[in-house]
Design a protein around this motif. Sequence first.
Motif, PDB file in Angstrom:
ATOM      1  N   VAL A   1      -1.308  -3.825   6.327  1.00  0.00           N
ATOM      2  CA  VAL A   1      -0.659  -3.281   5.138  1.00  0.00           C
ATOM      3  C   VAL A   1       0.854  -3.471   5.195  1.00  0.00           C
TER       4      VAL A   1
ATOM      5  N   ARG B   1       7.090  -2.019   7.051  1.00  0.00           N
ATOM      6  CA  ARG B   1       7.304  -0.727   6.412  1.00  0.00           C
ATOM      7  C   ARG B   1       8.284  -0.905   5.269  1.00  0.00           C
TER       8      ARG B   1
ATOM      9  N   THR C   1       0.364  -1.709  10.321  1.00  0.00           N
ATOM     10  CA  THR C   1       1.466  -1.743   9.364  1.00  0.00           C
ATOM     11  C   THR C   1       2.378  -2.902   9.752  1.00  0.00           C
TER      12      THR C   1
ATOM     13  N   THR D   1       6.430   3.854   2.822  1.00  0.00           N
ATOM     14  CA  THR D   1       6.483   5.180   3.433  1.00  0.00           C
ATOM     15  C   THR D   1       7.811   5.400   4.129  1.00  0.00           C
TER      16      THR D   1
ATOM     17  N   LEU E   1       3.342  -1.083   4.092  1.00  0.00           N
ATOM     18  CA  LEU E   1       3.203   0.327   3.757  1.00  0.00           C
ATOM     19  C   LEU E   1       4.488   0.903   3.173  1.00  0.00           C
TER      20      LEU E   1
ATOM     21  N   THR F   1       0.826  -1.209   0.000  1.00  0.00           N
ATOM     22  CA  THR F   1       0.000   0.000   0.000  1.00  0.00           C
ATOM     23  C   THR F   1       0.858   1.257   0.000  1.00  0.00           C
TER      24      THR F   1
END
Length: 205
Positions: free
Chosen positions: A147, A170, A167, A151, A149, A50
């Motif tokens: 997710v 990451r 999350t 980021t 993620l 995501t």
Amino acid sequence: NFAVVEKVSALNLPTDFGIFKMYAYQAEDALEPHLALIMGNLKSDEPVLTRIHSECFTGDVLGSLRCDCGIQLQTALQKISEKGEGIFIYLRQEGRGIGLKNKLKAYELQEKGLDTVEANIELGFDAELRNFAVAASILKDLNVFKVRLMTNNPLKIADLKKSGIETVIREPHEIAPNNINYSYLQTKKNKMGHLLKEKIGGKNV
């Protein structure tokens, strides 16, 4: 945290990165709908790749070198395309929530020597006004609660957690700086806590 969103349209969107299913979600506090691009068959019991991307007209549309937004957008869509599944959420939170007009005023102040945080504060805003509860509500509507993620921003992870989205992993989403946006990225790291290594040309600087 909870944000009310209403799904207002659903359509197929062919792109250079493949065909996405696109949903538009209207939130009470937004003039324009937030967007979700979905590829593949999402599994609610597995973390879904995501990206939550806040609108940046100058970077996303005009290819501005002041920021890393446009390349982040393209890179995220490319990663989802390569995996064959994932979610790209486009939030209408221009200029970290201050809007395009004020972001351009902030750019003027940056040309006079202020950094991105100082410019927002000079205009009477907090450095960060974005809220990612809307993204959490969109994910819940898609029946996604875990997710992977993409980021560099811990705020996104924390906001999602408050809204019931975990999350699990990451995925760093760092774009190599150029000579124009390097100081901007330094400010994001040093003043806003973004998880950046600050590399130019593949070398730490």
